[in-house]
Scaffold this active site. Structure first.
Site, PDB file in Angstrom:
ATOM      1  N   LYS A 190       7.056  -6.342  59.772  1.00  0.00           N
ATOM      2  CA  LYS A 190       8.150  -7.118  60.515  1.00  0.00           C
ATOM      3  C   LYS A 190       9.446  -6.960  59.520  1.00  0.00           C
ATOM      4  O   LYS A 190      10.471  -6.479  59.907  1.00  0.00           O
ATOM      5  CB  LYS A 190       7.994  -8.548  60.237  1.00  0.00           C
ATOM      6  CG  LYS A 190       7.291  -9.264  61.583  1.00  0.00           C
ATOM      7  CD  LYS A 190       7.208 -10.747  61.697  1.00  0.00           C
ATOM      8  CE  LYS A 190       6.121 -11.101  60.399  1.00  0.00           C
ATOM      9  NZ  LYS A 190       6.005 -12.440  60.434  1.00  0.00           N
ATOM     10  N   GLU A 211       4.998 -16.382  60.448  1.00  0.00           N
ATOM     11  CA  GLU A 211       6.146 -16.813  59.906  1.00  0.00           C
ATOM     12  C   GLU A 211       7.310 -16.327  60.992  1.00  0.00           C
ATOM     13  O   GLU A 211       7.372 -15.167  61.463  1.00  0.00           O
ATOM     14  CB  GLU A 211       6.430 -16.027  58.557  1.00  0.00           C
ATOM     15  CG  GLU A 211       7.693 -16.485  58.003  1.00  0.00           C
ATOM     16  CD  GLU A 211       8.023 -16.273  56.508  1.00  0.00           C
ATOM     17  OE1 GLU A 211       7.309 -15.309  56.093  1.00  0.00           O
ATOM     18  OE2 GLU A 211       9.272 -16.241  56.108  1.00  0.00           O
ATOM     19  N   ARG A 256      -6.624  -5.653  57.937  1.00  0.00           N
ATOM     20  CA  ARG A 256      -5.190  -5.520  58.579  1.00  0.00           C
ATOM     21  C   ARG A 256      -5.303  -4.209  59.513  1.00  0.00           C
ATOM     22  O   ARG A 256      -5.835  -3.193  59.259  1.00  0.00           O
ATOM     23  CB  ARG A 256      -4.140  -5.107  57.612  1.00  0.00           C
ATOM     24  CG  ARG A 256      -2.830  -5.903  57.697  1.00  0.00           C
ATOM     25  CD  ARG A 256      -1.966  -5.410  56.686  1.00  0.00           C
ATOM     26  NE  ARG A 256      -0.460  -5.671  56.943  1.00  0.00           N
ATOM     27  CZ  ARG A 256       0.039  -6.813  57.129  1.00  0.00           C
ATOM     28  NH1 ARG A 256      -0.546  -7.863  56.971  1.00  0.00           N
ATOM     29  NH2 ARG A 256       1.444  -6.867  57.483  1.00  0.00           N
TER      30      ARG A 256
HETATM   31  P1  ATP Z   1       4.677  -8.617  58.413  1.00  0.00           P
HETATM   32  O1  ATP Z   1       4.047  -7.831  57.041  1.00  0.00           O
HETATM   33  O2  ATP Z   1       4.574  -7.465  59.580  1.00  0.00           O
HETATM   34  O3  ATP Z   1       5.598  -9.458  58.241  1.00  0.00           O
HETATM   35  P2  ATP Z   1       2.740 -10.771  57.787  1.00  0.00           P
HETATM   36  O4  ATP Z   1       1.477 -10.900  57.525  1.00  0.00           O
HETATM   37  O5  ATP Z   1       3.792 -11.063  56.933  1.00  0.00           O
HETATM   38  O6  ATP Z   1       3.148  -9.420  58.533  1.00  0.00           O
HETATM   39  P3  ATP Z   1       2.698 -13.331  59.485  1.00  0.00           P
HETATM   40  O7  ATP Z   1       3.644 -13.618  60.546  1.00  0.00           O
HETATM   41  O8  ATP Z   1       2.742 -13.897  58.141  1.00  0.00           O
HETATM   42  O9  ATP Z   1       3.107 -11.655  59.146  1.00  0.00           O
HETATM   43  O10 ATP Z   1       1.351 -13.202  59.927  1.00  0.00           O
HETATM   44  C1  ATP Z   1       0.892 -13.904  60.709  1.00  0.00           C
HETATM   45  C2  ATP Z   1      -0.676 -13.667  60.826  1.00  0.00           C
HETATM   46  O11 ATP Z   1      -0.917 -12.481  61.469  1.00  0.00           O
HETATM   47  C3  ATP Z   1      -1.172 -13.852  59.486  1.00  0.00           C
HETATM   48  O12 ATP Z   1      -2.503 -14.179  59.559  1.00  0.00           O
HETATM   49  C4  ATP Z   1      -1.340 -12.345  59.139  1.00  0.00           C
HETATM   50  O13 ATP Z   1      -2.679 -11.889  58.157  1.00  0.00           O
HETATM   51  C5  ATP Z   1      -1.578 -11.489  60.644  1.00  0.00           C
HETATM   52  N1  ATP Z   1      -1.196 -10.150  60.580  1.00  0.00           N
HETATM   53  C6  ATP Z   1      -0.089  -9.649  60.284  1.00  0.00           C
HETATM   54  N2  ATP Z   1      -0.044  -8.296  60.523  1.00  0.00           N
HETATM   55  C7  ATP Z   1      -1.104  -7.938  60.639  1.00  0.00           C
HETATM   56  C8  ATP Z   1      -1.961  -6.664  60.840  1.00  0.00           C
HETATM   57  N3  ATP Z   1      -1.288  -5.520  61.056  1.00  0.00           N
HETATM   58  N4  ATP Z   1      -3.266  -6.643  61.376  1.00  0.00           N
HETATM   59  C9  ATP Z   1      -4.076  -7.799  61.621  1.00  0.00           C
HETATM   60  N5  ATP Z   1      -3.524  -9.051  61.209  1.00  0.00           N
HETATM   61  C10 ATP Z   1      -2.079  -9.161  60.753  1.00  0.00           C
HETATM   62 MG    MG Z   2       4.010 -13.101  56.171  1.00  0.00          MG
END
Ligand code: ATP
Ligand code: MG
Length: 568
Positions: free
Chosen positions: A277, A43, A267
């Protein structure tokens, strides 16, 4: 275009269940002769962090191993939080990590198709417009232990729903006044299946579609179908989406579209590090760090500026693999891979961070010599360079003690040490300032030890790095420490926040460092091992007249450990 991933060798080394499942599906021709298709779906509401690097390595790395393809897809269904700046940074970061996407996609490109599919579900009696407020919807949803209740609007006719949904789309209703919901099961044990919201009203400008839409699909109504549109065979995401999987499948089945499958993995969590983020954005917005690319940040842009390499990150990600349960990885594991990579590749140089002047009394005034040193003992191809020497040199303040503690083998009065690649020297006397600090050490050198070689088999216990005063270039050095003092930054007292765990000493700036002259030619992206000190890279704040270096990582300092043990 296929992924050209130079490091897929690395990724192949550790087995994991995702790879096993992919292999099984390919063998069983689950998708016929279709190629393995994955996507990385960030995102664009912030900069990518080290956790995303893991997901990227899995999405791109595995597809590549099976001759498949990976799309970069921006999951941009949240207009209020998303920006072009984030889109740009994400593309830069994915490329930097060494991956090439097949297609560049945006969930917002599918808004038209998603809307058609929503209409299809309304017409099939599987979706309805609900007038309950957000609060009421929450109350009606029930809890993990109590079933939900049907909304009074659940049994509207198809015609009424169609009419209302069209009016939602045409902008007749204010934000939050109505939603479109899927009609599934208000008593399902899975809360995600209790008539999830598909569309909400939001009169907000979108970074790509502008004001075309005032209704936006929810994550669950966009993600699976986007996968399906792109013929994604393996949609890998983190474990918190496991509860969403039945809904992911429900939409695909109801619509009868390409059967993408979702698979969840753990994760990445790292000690002393926040990978969220939202929280990283807070650090930026509140000015706790200098920006998204502050070298203390766990963002990819931050660690890139700090001097971390994509090679080390990929090796790290390959080593941690993937699993079905969440855990926490020690930050030192990542640092180990980074040190390993830099040890093999970084050019050696001499730099004195906290200079102490050393005057070699018996060295002829005005004389200069060049000493040859190897650029990298791990890499003969890196060649050699000449380092100038003269009568006055700088050594580290830590490398001299007027009164040496036990086991201190570096320079002290009467002791002989080697100046690396130059000469053996013996300290004789010191000059102090009014406060009693040593400001100058006077020495003599042994001309027969030229090149730093013992003339008669006599041994010295220390070899010190040095920089010639007449040739030195000055620099600012930024030393970084952990951004948080606690292994779990989210472990804080009631009434406080993760901010209370910020390390007040995470940045130390040294302004008087003296560097060997070759470092005046350092370029952004060059990486150095300052001998005996650590790994460094040039910072982008450097200007024509002022060099700034970042410490990527220290070397492991055995003396610090001895000192600590001794409690001195
Ligand atoms: P955040 O909580 O930091 O905003 P998010 O999961 O909302 O992370 P996205 O931009 O939606 O962030 O993530 C893109 C991809 O990266 C998704 O498939 C998510 O599952 C993966 N991802 C995000 N954070 C991690 C992590 N700490 N370890 C492994 N994969 C991750
Ligand atoms: Mg997200």
């Amino acid at each position: 275009m296929t992924n050209s991933n130079p490091e897929s060798q690395e990724a192949r080394t550790v087995s994991n269940f995702l790879r096993d499942q992919m292999a099984e599906d390919v063998l069983a021709k689950k998708y016929g002769d279709a190629i393995v298709q994955t996507r990385f779906p960030p995102e664009p509401n912030g900069y990518l962090h080290i956790g995303h690097a893991k997901a990227i390595c899995i999405d791109f790395g595995l597809a590549d191993e099976f001759g498949g393809r990976t799309n970069l897809r921006f999951d941009d269904t949240n207009p209020e939080k998303e920006e072009q700046e984030y889109v740009d940074s994400i593309m830069t970061d994915v490329r930097w990590l060494g991956f090439k996407w097949d297609r560049l996609c945006y969930a917002s490109d599918y808004f038209g198709q998603l809307y058609e599919w929503a209409l299809q579900l309304v017409k099939a009696g599987k979706a309805y417009v609900d007038d309950l407020t957000a609060d009421e919807i929450r109350q009606y949803r029930g809890t993990l232990t109590e079933p939900g209740k049907d909304s009074p609007y659940r049994n509207r006719s198809v015609e009424e729903n169609l009419g209302l949904f069209l009016r939602m789309k045409s902008g007749e209703f204010p934000d939050g006044s109505r939603v479109l919901r899927a009609k599934i099961d208000m008593t399902s044990p899975n809360l995600n299946m209790r008539d999830p919201v598909m569309y909400r009203i939001l009169h907000a400008s979108h970074h790509r579609t502008g004001d075309d839409w005032c209704i936006y699909p929810m994550y669950d109504f966009a993600h699976g179908q986007s996968d399906s549109i792109e013929n994604v065979t393996h949609s890998m995401c983190t474990l918190e989406f496991a509860d969403h999987q039945p809904l992911y499948r429900w939409y695909i089945e109801q619509l009868g579209i390409f059967p993408s499958q979702q698979i969840e993995f753990d994760r990445l969590n790292l000690t002393y590090t926040l990978l969220s983020k939202r929280k990283l954005l807070q650090l930026v917005q509140e000015g706790r760090v200098s920006g998204w690319d502050d070298p203390r940040m766990p963002t990819l842009s931050g660690i890139r500026r700090r001097g971390f390499t994509p090679e080390a990150l990929r090796a790290f990600c390959a080593s941690i693999g993937a699993s079905r349960t969440n855990g926490t990885t020690d930050i030192e594991v990542l640092e180990h891979f980074q040190r390993d990579d830099l040890n093999r590749r970084a050019t050696r140089a001499m730099a004195v961070l906290n200079p102490l002047k050393l005057v070699i009394d018996n060295y002829p005034e005005g004389q200069e010599e060049l000493f040859e040193v190897v650029n990298n003992p791990e890499d003969p191809a890196a060649g050699v360079r000449q380092v100038p020497f003269s009568r006055i040199v700088y050594i580290e303040q830590d490398d001299f003690r007027e009164v040496p503690p036990p086991k201190y083998f570096r320079l002290s009065p009467g002791k002989e040490v080697r100046l690396r690649a130059a000469y053996f020297i013996t300290a004789n006397s010191v000059l102090k300032d009014a406060d009693g600090n040593v400001v100058e050490v006077h020495c003599t050198y042994d001309p027969a030890s030229r090149g730093g070689n013992s003339p008669d088999g006599r041994k010295v216990k220390s070899t010190l790095h040095w920089v010639s005063d007449a040739h030195a270039v000055s620099a600012e050095i930024r030393l970084y420490d952990k951004l948080f003092t606690k292994a779990d930054p989210n472990d804080y007292a009631e009434g406080e926040s993760f901010l209370s765990n910020l390390n007040p000493d995470s940045l130390t700036v040294l302004t008087g460092a003296k560097l060997e002259p070759s470092l005046a030619n350092a370029k952004l992206g060059d990486r150095f091992q300052f001998e005996r000190v650590g790994y460094f890279c040039l910072d982008r704040d450097s200007t024509e007249g002022k060099l700034v270096f970042n410490r990527t990582l220290s070397l492991k300092d055995s003396w610090a450990k001895i000192e600590k043990k001794a409690g001195s």
